[in-house]
Write a protein that holds these residues in place. Sequence first.
Motif, PDB file in Angstrom:
ATOM      1  N   ASN A  88      17.323   9.855  23.530  1.00 15.34           N
ATOM      2  CA  ASN A  88      16.696   8.939  22.586  1.00 15.34           C
ATOM      3  C   ASN A  88      15.197   8.810  22.813  1.00 15.34           C
ATOM      4  O   ASN A  88      14.489   8.219  22.011  1.00 15.34           O
ATOM      5  N   TRP A  89      14.656   9.407  23.878  1.00 19.02           N
ATOM      6  CA  TRP A  89      13.208   9.415  24.087  1.00 19.02           C
ATOM      7  C   TRP A  89      12.514  10.255  23.029  1.00 19.02           C
ATOM      8  O   TRP A  89      11.328  10.094  22.785  1.00 19.02           O
ATOM      9  N   ILE A  90      13.248  11.149  22.368  1.00 20.16           N
ATOM     10  CA  ILE A  90      12.661  11.976  21.316  1.00 20.16           C
ATOM     11  C   ILE A  90      12.165  11.092  20.174  1.00 20.16           C
ATOM     12  O   ILE A  90      11.094  11.321  19.619  1.00 20.16           O
ATOM     13  N   VAL A  91      12.926  10.059  19.834  1.00 24.98           N
ATOM     14  CA  VAL A  91      12.512   9.139  18.775  1.00 24.98           C
ATOM     15  C   VAL A  91      11.300   8.333  19.221  1.00 24.98           C
ATOM     16  O   VAL A  91      10.352   8.142  18.457  1.00 24.98           O
ATOM     17  N   GLU A  92      11.302   7.870  20.466  1.00 26.79           N
ATOM     18  CA  GLU A  92      10.154   7.120  20.975  1.00 26.79           C
ATOM     19  C   GLU A  92       8.895   7.987  20.968  1.00 26.79           C
ATOM     20  O   GLU A  92       7.820   7.519  20.611  1.00 26.79           O
ATOM     21  N   ARG A  93       9.043   9.240  21.345  1.00 25.05           N
ATOM     22  CA  ARG A  93       7.919  10.165  21.317  1.00 25.05           C
ATOM     23  C   ARG A  93       7.432  10.377  19.889  1.00 25.05           C
ATOM     24  O   ARG A  93       6.234  10.425  19.624  1.00 25.05           O
ATOM     25  N   SER A  94       8.350  10.466  18.943  1.00 32.63           N
ATOM     26  CA  SER A  94       7.975  10.649  17.536  1.00 32.63           C
ATOM     27  C   SER A  94       7.230   9.429  17.004  1.00 32.63           C
ATOM     28  O   SER A  94       6.262   9.569  16.257  1.00 32.63           O
ATOM     29  N   PHE A  95       7.674   8.224  17.385  1.00 28.93           N
ATOM     30  CA  PHE A  95       6.943   7.017  17.002  1.00 28.93           C
ATOM     31  C   PHE A  95       5.533   7.030  17.592  1.00 28.93           C
ATOM     32  O   PHE A  95       4.572   6.620  16.938  1.00 28.93           O
ATOM     33  N   ALA A  96       5.383   7.504  18.810  1.00 25.80           N
ATOM     34  CA  ALA A  96       4.054   7.586  19.426  1.00 25.80           C
ATOM     35  C   ALA A  96       3.174   8.587  18.683  1.00 25.80           C
ATOM     36  O   ALA A  96       1.987   8.322  18.465  1.00 25.80           O
ATOM     37  N   TRP A  97       3.736   9.723  18.286  1.00 24.70           N
ATOM     38  CA  TRP A  97       2.972  10.701  17.520  1.00 24.70           C
ATOM     39  C   TRP A  97       2.535  10.116  16.182  1.00 24.70           C
ATOM     40  O   TRP A  97       1.410  10.328  15.748  1.00 24.70           O
ATOM     41  N   LEU A  98       3.437   9.375  15.522  1.00 26.11           N
ATOM     42  CA  LEU A  98       3.082   8.756  14.253  1.00 26.11           C
ATOM     43  C   LEU A  98       2.003   7.692  14.447  1.00 26.11           C
ATOM     44  O   LEU A  98       1.138   7.513  13.594  1.00 26.11           O
ATOM     45  N   GLY A  99       2.050   6.997  15.565  1.00 25.47           N
ATOM     46  CA  GLY A  99       1.073   5.957  15.854  1.00 25.47           C
ATOM     47  C   GLY A  99      -0.335   6.482  16.064  1.00 25.47           C
ATOM     48  O   GLY A  99      -1.305   5.719  16.019  1.00 25.47           O
ATOM     49  N   ARG A 100      -0.492   7.772  16.288  1.00 26.86           N
ATOM     50  CA  ARG A 100      -1.822   8.367  16.432  1.00 26.86           C
ATOM     51  C   ARG A 100      -2.607   8.336  15.126  1.00 26.86           C
ATOM     52  O   ARG A 100      -3.824   8.382  15.138  1.00 26.86           O
ATOM     53  N   HIS A 101      -1.903   8.289  14.012  1.00 29.35           N
ATOM     54  CA  HIS A 101      -2.561   8.216  12.709  1.00 29.35           C
ATOM     55  C   HIS A 101      -3.016   6.783  12.475  1.00 29.35           C
ATOM     56  O   HIS A 101      -2.243   5.836  12.634  1.00 29.35           O
ATOM     57  N   ARG A 102      -4.270   6.628  12.078  1.00 28.72           N
ATOM     58  CA  ARG A 102      -4.869   5.306  11.950  1.00 28.72           C
ATOM     59  C   ARG A 102      -4.066   4.393  11.031  1.00 28.72           C
ATOM     60  O   ARG A 102      -3.863   3.227  11.322  1.00 28.72           O
ATOM     61  N   ARG A 103      -3.604   4.929   9.944  1.00 33.22           N
ATOM     62  CA  ARG A 103      -2.873   4.115   8.973  1.00 33.22           C
ATOM     63  C   ARG A 103      -1.514   3.681   9.507  1.00 33.22           C
ATOM     64  O   ARG A 103      -0.921   2.723   9.021  1.00 33.22           O
ATOM     65  N   MET A 104      -1.012   4.373  10.517  1.00 33.17           N
ATOM     66  CA  MET A 104       0.304   4.060  11.072  1.00 33.17           C
ATOM     67  C   MET A 104       0.226   3.147  12.294  1.00 33.17           C
ATOM     68  O   MET A 104       1.257   2.743  12.811  1.00 33.17           O
ATOM     69  N   SER A 105      -0.973   2.838  12.765  1.00 35.44           N
ATOM     70  CA  SER A 105      -1.087   2.027  13.975  1.00 35.44           C
ATOM     71  C   SER A 105      -0.542   0.622  13.762  1.00 35.44           C
ATOM     72  O   SER A 105      -0.020   0.002  14.680  1.00 35.44           O
ATOM     73  N   LYS A 106      -0.667   0.111  12.543  1.00 37.07           N
ATOM     74  CA  LYS A 106      -0.109  -1.183  12.168  1.00 37.07           C
ATOM     75  C   LYS A 106       0.509  -1.023  10.790  1.00 37.07           C
ATOM     76  O   LYS A 106       0.286  -0.044  10.102  1.00 37.07           O
ATOM     77  N   ASP A 107       1.257  -2.018  10.388  1.00 34.21           N
ATOM     78  CA  ASP A 107       1.861  -1.980   9.063  1.00 34.21           C
ATOM     79  C   ASP A 107       0.918  -2.669   8.087  1.00 34.21           C
ATOM     80  O   ASP A 107       0.949  -3.877   7.916  1.00 34.21           O
ATOM     81  N   TYR A 108       0.049  -1.906   7.458  1.00 37.79           N
ATOM     82  CA  TYR A 108      -0.931  -2.440   6.528  1.00 37.79           C
ATOM     83  C   TYR A 108      -0.397  -2.554   5.102  1.00 37.79           C
ATOM     84  O   TYR A 108      -1.001  -3.199   4.264  1.00 37.79           O
ATOM     85  N   GLU A 109       0.687  -1.899   4.818  1.00 33.22           N
ATOM     86  CA  GLU A 109       1.138  -1.735   3.442  1.00 33.22           C
ATOM     87  C   GLU A 109       1.839  -2.983   2.927  1.00 33.22           C
ATOM     88  O   GLU A 109       2.577  -3.639   3.636  1.00 33.22           O
ATOM     89  N   TYR A 110       1.605  -3.262   1.652  1.00 31.95           N
ATOM     90  CA  TYR A 110       2.246  -4.404   1.012  1.00 31.95           C
ATOM     91  C   TYR A 110       3.648  -4.040   0.532  1.00 31.95           C
ATOM     92  O   TYR A 110       4.567  -4.820   0.653  1.00 31.95           O
ATOM     93  N   ARG A 111       3.794  -2.833   0.012  1.00 30.70           N
ATOM     94  CA  ARG A 111       5.085  -2.395  -0.518  1.00 30.70           C
ATOM     95  C   ARG A 111       5.808  -1.509   0.484  1.00 30.70           C
ATOM     96  O   ARG A 111       5.202  -0.701   1.176  1.00 30.70           O
ATOM     97  N   VAL A 112       7.109  -1.646   0.524  1.00 28.95           N
ATOM     98  CA  VAL A 112       7.947  -0.864   1.427  1.00 28.95           C
ATOM     99  C   VAL A 112       7.883   0.622   1.084  1.00 28.95           C
ATOM    100  O   VAL A 112       7.821   1.474   1.972  1.00 28.95           O
TER     101      VAL A 112
END
Length: 134
Positions: A88-112
């Motif tokens: 299950n560390w593969i998913v945690e690693r994938s979340f970390a890779w996604l977090g490298r993108h500025r827009r993904m660092s926080k949930d800025y979006e209004y719509r799902v």
Amino acid sequence: MKGRKRQILVDTEGFLVSCRVEPAGMSDRRAARSLTAGLSPLWPKIHTVIADAGYESKSLNQDLRDRNGWRLVIVKRTEQAFRIAGLNWIVERSFAWLGRHRRMSKDYEYRVQTAEAFITIAACAQMIQRIASK
């Protein structure tokens, strides 16, 4: 936006298979049903789904087996200290890779739907980078 939870399903290489953004109050077991809905025709070679203890449920296991023919394997953490526990560390690693993108660092979006689209875009960019480096 507060009160959202990102759910992703990745393959063993960490490539995105499916993503959902759900309310934080929704249980992981319920979100897993919507995350995996309709995937068996698209991904016929999936046989096993590995998840952490938050997804442990007999009804989810039965649902995945009946609907998709998949086996659910739960990896439980035995220690409080950080250790790699199963795959299950593969998913945690994938979340970390996604977090490298500025827009993904926080949930800025209004719509799902927009939040899910940006997860997909970030995962595509990550896949392109990994393929281009080979």
